[in-house]
Design a protein around this motif. Structure first.
Motif, PDB file in Angstrom:
ATOM      1  N   ARG A  60     -13.242  -5.085  12.304  1.00 32.71           N
ATOM      2  CA  ARG A  60     -12.161  -4.259  12.838  1.00 32.71           C
ATOM      3  C   ARG A  60     -11.915  -4.699  14.270  1.00 32.71           C
ATOM      4  NH1 ARG A  60      -9.631   0.664  11.853  1.00 32.71           N
ATOM      5  NH2 ARG A  60      -9.262   2.035  13.635  1.00 32.71           N
ATOM      6  N   ALA A 120      -3.712   0.600   9.537  1.00 29.94           N
ATOM      7  CA  ALA A 120      -4.426   0.472  10.807  1.00 29.94           C
ATOM      8  C   ALA A 120      -3.566  -0.100  11.920  1.00 29.94           C
ATOM      9  CB  ALA A 120      -5.674  -0.384  10.613  1.00 29.94           C
ATOM     10  N   ARG A 155       0.848  -1.187   0.000  1.00 28.28           N
ATOM     11  CA  ARG A 155       0.000   0.000   0.000  1.00 28.28           C
ATOM     12  C   ARG A 155       0.887   1.243   0.000  1.00 28.28           C
ATOM     13  NH1 ARG A 155      -2.293  -3.799   3.424  1.00 28.28           N
ATOM     14  NH2 ARG A 155      -4.506  -4.289   3.041  1.00 28.28           N
ATOM     15  N   GLY A 177      -2.217   6.420  -2.426  1.00 33.57           N
ATOM     16  CA  GLY A 177      -3.611   6.007  -2.377  1.00 33.57           C
ATOM     17  C   GLY A 177      -3.910   4.733  -3.135  1.00 33.57           C
ATOM     18  N   ASP A 221      -7.644  -4.334  10.555  1.00 33.00           N
ATOM     19  CA  ASP A 221      -8.807  -4.189   9.677  1.00 33.00           C
ATOM     20  C   ASP A 221      -8.848  -5.349   8.690  1.00 33.00           C
ATOM     21  OD1 ASP A 221      -9.622  -1.898  10.891  1.00 33.00           O
ATOM     22  OD2 ASP A 221      -8.811  -0.533   9.382  1.00 33.00           O
ATOM     23  N   TYR A 244       1.285   5.232   0.697  1.00 34.65           N
ATOM     24  CA  TYR A 244       0.670   6.320   1.452  1.00 34.65           C
ATOM     25  C   TYR A 244       1.203   7.697   1.045  1.00 34.65           C
ATOM     26  CZ  TYR A 244      -1.349   2.676   4.315  1.00 34.65           C
ATOM     27  OH  TYR A 244      -2.064   1.576   4.732  1.00 34.65           O
ATOM     28  N   THR A 252      -8.829   2.845   1.177  1.00 34.08           N
ATOM     29  CA  THR A 252      -9.978   3.551   1.744  1.00 34.08           C
ATOM     30  C   THR A 252      -9.534   4.625   2.722  1.00 34.08           C
ATOM     31  OG1 THR A 252     -10.151   1.834   3.449  1.00 34.08           O
ATOM     32  CG2 THR A 252     -11.491   1.565   1.468  1.00 34.08           C
ATOM     33  N   ASP A 253      -8.359   4.438   3.328  1.00 32.13           N
ATOM     34  CA  ASP A 253      -7.811   5.419   4.265  1.00 32.13           C
ATOM     35  C   ASP A 253      -6.333   5.540   3.976  1.00 32.13           C
ATOM     36  OD1 ASP A 253      -7.022   7.054   6.281  1.00 32.13           O
ATOM     37  OD2 ASP A 253      -7.607   5.745   7.931  1.00 32.13           O
ATOM     38  N   ASP A 254      -5.920   6.698   3.423  1.00 33.43           N
ATOM     39  CA  ASP A 254      -4.528   6.832   2.993  1.00 33.43           C
ATOM     40  C   ASP A 254      -3.657   7.583   3.996  1.00 33.43           C
ATOM     41  OD1 ASP A 254      -5.537   9.328   2.706  1.00 33.43           O
ATOM     42  OD2 ASP A 254      -5.047   9.575   0.587  1.00 33.43           O
ATOM     43  N   GLN A 255      -4.033   7.558   5.284  1.00 36.02           N
ATOM     44  CA  GLN A 255      -3.228   8.239   6.300  1.00 36.02           C
ATOM     45  C   GLN A 255      -2.109   7.343   6.827  1.00 36.02           C
ATOM     46  OE1 GLN A 255      -3.654  11.543   6.960  1.00 36.02           O
ATOM     47  NE2 GLN A 255      -5.076  11.341   5.260  1.00 36.02           N
TER      48      GLN A 255
END
Length: 331
Positions: free
Chosen positions: A296, A255, A213, A232, A262, A215, A249-252
């Motif tokens: 989650r 998890a 992934r 992303g 997740d 980021y 879905t969450d590019d910060q």
């Protein structure tokens, strides 16, 4: 050794920068009063793609020093001074910094061959990193890159003057790579190569697949063919071959960096494999291991989370002395 200590301290300050209270800001300003600390903080900020944070922190530290000097001077002379003095001092501090930087650039001597040779060890780094079950660790490398290992993970570092190479042998790792175009950063995962210059990405090495992934920045992946991912985006490789590309879905941050697992539409055996990084006993699956699940789960109490997973799937979790067993409740 001293340089690594400064980098580790800088990484800790950078990680807490947005959460500092007034007391913490004073402590950071005091720490940044030393030039080697400023250099380390700038390297870490650059590695995370936020050089402006270092400049802001260093300017604040300089301003605090000016304010402290003015207060001491006022106390000694016992004469009130107009408030505009602090603004002049602030402006002067910026001018002083600019002049000092210009002077240092102009006054730097041409490096001798001996100095260049002494710099080579800083470009070279060989080390092993490993985390135990339920342990997450972080390490700042000599080039300023930061590596974060998930539980039960292993990697080796081999950096030299030409390239920066890392081998992820087991588990999961998140990389914040320092921007250095002359020395590409390469992560080897089995037969897959991940090439970057300066970016942030996560690699999850599982038994039969690898998930990558991105980021921040751009990542080039060399597998059955070359794939280029941007911020992303993610990719799934099965047996070192492309399987699918997807959007995050969450590019910060991944998890697991914040203590969560997740799972989205994933087979039971892969979810259990991820859980196993935090469990002290192996998990035996006596049900359909390919059953899909989504959820989650908190990694702070992995055994309770595994029990929750079992309940959500209508399964029974049995704990034995040497293992956990997932069975069918209706059995």
């Amino acid at each position: 050794m001293e340089q690594q200590k400064h980098l580790d301290q800088a990484a800790d300050w950078f990680d807490r920068f947005d959460e500092l209270d007034e007391k913490g800001k004073i402590a950071l300003s005091a720490w940044l009063s030393e030039e080697q600390h400023q250099i380390a903080f700038q390297r870490i900020a650059q590695a995370f793609g936020q050089p402006e944070v270092a400049m802001a922190a260093i300017n604040v530290a300089a301003n605090r020093c000016d304010d402290t000097s003015l207060k001491n001077d006022n106390a000694a002379n016992k004469k009130p001074r107009p408030t505009y003095v602090s603004y002049w001092a602030m402006a002067a501090s910026f001018v002083t910094v600019a002049v000092l930087v210009a002077y240092l650039r102009l006054s730097q001597p041409t490096p001798s061959p001996e100095i260049v040779d002494n710099a080579v060890p800083l470009l070279t780094q060989n080390m092993q990193l490993a985390s135990s079950k339920a342990q997450r660790i972080s390490q700042v490398l000599n080039d300023g890159s930061a590596v974060h290992l998930n539980g039960d993970s292993q990697l080796s570092v081999n950096h030299n003057a030409t390239f920066r190479e890392v081998n992820l042998r087991k588990g999961q790792a998140y990389f914040d790579v320092a921007h250095e175009p002359s020395r590409p950063f390469i992560v080897n995962v089995d037969k897959v190569k991940v090439h970057v210059v300066g970016t942030a990405f996560d690699i999850d090495k599982l038994s039969d697949k690898t998930v990558i992934r991105v980021y921040d920045g751009i990542v080039k992946i060399i597998a059955d063919k070359t794939h280029t991912l941007i911020k992303g985006e993610g990719i799934v490789l099965e047996n070192n071959l492309w399987s699918q590309t997807f959007r995050l879905t969450d590019d910060q941050l991944p998890a697991w960096r914040s203590g969560w697992l997740d799972i989205y539409n994933e087979p039971l055996y892969l979810a259990v494999e991820r859980f196993s990084r935090y469990l002290q006993k192996p998990v035996e699956i006596n049900v359909d291991k390919d059953a899909l699940l989504t959820g989650r789960f908190s990694l702070s109490e992995p055994e309770a989370a595994l029990q929750l997973l079992a309940s959500a799937q209508g399964l029974t979790l049995e704990e034995h002395q040497d293992r956990f067993v997932l069975t069918d409740t209706a059995r």
